[in-house]
Write an enzyme that holds these catalytic residues in place. Structure first.
Site, mmCIF file in Angstrom:
data_model
loop_
_atom_site.group_PDB
_atom_site.id
_atom_site.type_symbol
_atom_site.label_atom_id
_atom_site.label_comp_id
_atom_site.label_asym_id
_atom_site.label_seq_id
_atom_site.Cartn_x
_atom_site.Cartn_y
_atom_site.Cartn_z
ATOM 1 N N ASP A 176 -1.124 -10.712 3.547
ATOM 2 C CA ASP A 176 -0.819 -10.670 4.980
ATOM 3 C C ASP A 176 -2.120 -10.644 5.775
ATOM 4 O OD1 ASP A 176 1.938 -10.517 4.522
ATOM 5 O OD2 ASP A 176 1.845 -8.339 4.290
ATOM 6 N N ARG A 232 4.172 -3.039 1.474
ATOM 7 C CA ARG A 232 4.738 -2.454 2.694
ATOM 8 C C ARG A 232 6.146 -1.920 2.446
ATOM 9 N NH1 ARG A 232 5.049 -6.985 6.632
ATOM 10 N NH2 ARG A 232 4.995 -8.309 4.783
ATOM 11 N N TYR A 251 -3.429 -2.531 -5.922
ATOM 12 C CA TYR A 251 -3.616 -2.340 -4.484
ATOM 13 C C TYR A 251 -3.947 -0.887 -4.163
ATOM 14 C CZ TYR A 251 -1.071 -6.784 -3.810
ATOM 15 O OH TYR A 251 -0.653 -8.096 -3.839
ATOM 16 N N ASP A 284 4.039 -2.046 8.891
ATOM 17 C CA ASP A 284 2.586 -1.906 8.920
ATOM 18 C C ASP A 284 2.100 -1.691 10.352
ATOM 19 O OD1 ASP A 284 2.319 -4.432 10.206
ATOM 20 O OD2 ASP A 284 2.228 -5.474 8.293
#
Length: 228
Positions: free
Chosen positions: A39, A174, A67, A81
């Site tokens: 993203d 997310r 991550y 987010d």
């Protein structure tokens, strides 16, 4: 014509497509591709295939990914987010013991629904395009695999927690953060997402976009490539 893989460290604020198009235009690559879309708000490892290497994308696209992500408690946003609009608020801030207990539910195979604001295609349209136009969508849950999930830091007073996750390709960080919060009867949203590793590609052997875009010529660019 040069062929191979290059390990880009995508900066926050740019889409994966933008970074690829920038490199393709600058060096006049015939073909270019990548694995694991990031993203715009996310940063980190974005493996890029140049020319003939694009034919090998399908062989490396199933690798595990690592991550690091930060969440802010007390608020839920429509994008899950920092870029989204606030849709729910709560004074419920979980304690570290509660987070450690509930995260066990998210290790192994889980059911996950992609965010409405995702790049997933629905009848040829990106989900985020439909969501931005106010079109209600209901994305289906799919099976995902979480290999490991750790709490690196938790600051109750600042309402902030840092996680590290190792997962299979296609996992939405997310959504994972949002699902963890819901399991705690709380709300949160991601304030930072960093991909540290994608298979053999890691943050340690990556190159910044600024570094790659300022290479003098195509011959010098070849020095940054990994052989197919």
């Amino acid at each position: 014509m040069i062929d191979g893989w290059v390990n880009l460290y995508k900066p926050s604020g740019y889409s994966s497509s933008y970074c690829l198009n920038l490199l393709k235009k600058k060096y006049k690559f015939k073909k270019i591709g990548h694995i694991g879309t990031l993203d715009p708000m996310a940063e980190g490892v974005l493996p890029i295939a140049v020319n003939e290497a694009t034919k090998t994308v399908r062989f490396v696209n199933k690798s595990k990914k690592t991550y690091l992500f930060d969440v802010k408690w007390g608020e839920q946003r429509d994008t899950f987010d920092i870029e989204g609009k606030t849709i729910n608020v709560s004074k419920q801030i979980p304690k570290i013991e509660e987070i450690e207990e509930v995260k066990k539910k998210f290790i192994g195979e889980i059911d996950q629904r992609p965010p409405d604001f995702s790049a997933k295609k629905i009848n040829g349209k990106r989900a985020y395009e439909l969501a931005r136009n106010g079109i209600k969508i209901q994305l289906k849950k799919t099976k995902k695999k979480i290999h490991g999930l750790r709490v690196l830091d938790h600051n109750f007073n600042k309402k902030k927690t840092t996680f590290l996750v190792v997962c299979n390709s296609g996992t939405y960080v997310r959504s994972l953060a949002n699902d963890i919060a819901i399991s705690l009867n709380a709300f949160c949203y991601c304030t930072k997402i960093v991909r540290l590793r994608d298979g053999i590609f890691s943050q340690k052997n990556s190159y910044s976009l600024k570094n790659l875009i300022n290479i003098a010529n195509i011959e010098d660019f070849e020095k940054y490539l990994l052989d197919i």
